[in-house]
Design a protein around this motif. Structure first.
Motif: not given
Length: 291
Positions: A200-207
């Motif tokens: 999968x891909x983490x939906x919140x990767x910006x922090x």
């Protein structure tokens, strides 16, 4: 300087190096008269000890030590982040085991050490290689190093059989303890690594780490799947309760009722059951939305 003195000095430096760099020392081998009494402050360490056949030496565990179920019969010394030194010391352990990521306060560890109790804090990396290393380190420390090999072999076999999600779904993990405590997972967390390993891909990767959940962040992330601990989803009143949280119903996950749950320790422990955890997560995030 005499050769014997030089050897003693070298040996002392070598032993001190083991303490400072590897964080691993050998526990005193159990004897019939004085068996090693272990308190574990980390659920994964507790699980490994049981898999190594050392559960009889466990006299106390933290509350994250939920597997195997037989650990529930042991005295609990609290959550690893809020452990009291007095509670641990009262059990009269000869050895306390934990990990550097467990979160037990350094001053608590020092209090336990000052009581004459050996404390070993293992390094834990959230990866397949890290899981295997932790198994080996615990086994070596407890002088049963050879028992690690079959556990590691099984872990490798289980991980090799995992069928990753092929559609790269965006997964949002929410840590919840009722609507008053809701956090989302960013980079570098156990869940972030698990989502990646499962395809999968983490939906919140910006922090990094965790941050409070907001309706705006939910809509922006727009996950295909929302993942929670089973206990967290229960605290919200189940799927119906989560869908009432502002912003959830507007996401693809909310619209398609793609809400999934897993046992907290299984999902985040990176324990000998890592392959099982990855297989369960991969299957759940790969499921297609209901028509």
């Amino acid at each position: 300087m005499k050769k014997s003195s030089v050897f003693v000095t070298w040996l002392t430096c070598f032993v001190l190096g083991l303490f400072s760099s590897a964080h691993i020392v050998y526990a005193t081998k159990p004897s019939k008269d004085e068996p090693v009494r272990i308190v574990s402050l980390d659920g994964t360490v507790s699980e490994i000890l049981c898999d190594l056949g050392l559960q009889s030496h466990l006299i106390g565990v933290d509350v994250t030590s939920t597997y195997p179920e037989s650990l529930q019969k042991l005295p609990k010394v609290g959550h690893n982040r809020t452990i009291s030194a007095e509670g641990v010391i009262s059990l009269k352990p000869t050895l306390v085991l934990t990990t550097q990521n467990a979160g037990t306060k350094p001053e608590v560890i020092e209090q336990i050490k000052s009581a004459g109790i050996k404390v070993i804090s293992f390094q834990q990396e959230y990866s397949v290689a890290g899981a295997k290393k932790l198994i080996q380190d615990v086994a070596t420390t407890c002088q049963v190093g050879s028992k690690a090999k079959p556990l590691i072999k099984k872990l490798d076999t289980d991980v090799a059989q995992v069928k990753k999600a092929t559609n790269s779904p965006k997964v949002l993990f929410i840590y919840a303890r009722g609507t008053g405590t809701m956090m989302v997972s960013g980079r570098g967390t156990q869940v972030d690594k698990m989502i990646e390993l499962a395809g999968g891909v983490n939906a919140t990767p910006d922090f990094d780490n965790y941050k409070p959940l907001t309706a705006e962040a939910l809509v922006t992330a727009n996950p295909d799947v929302i993942l929670l601990f089973d206990s967290g989803l229960e605290s919200l009143g189940g799927t119906a309760g989560l869908l009432k949280v502002q912003g959830v119903a507007q996401t693809n996950a909310g619209k398609n009722s793609r809400i999934i749950e897993m046992d907290g320790h299984l999902l985040t422990g990176f324990s000998p059951r890592l392959g099982k955890a990855l297989q369960e997560l991969a299957q759940k995030i790969a499921q297609k939305p209901k028509a």
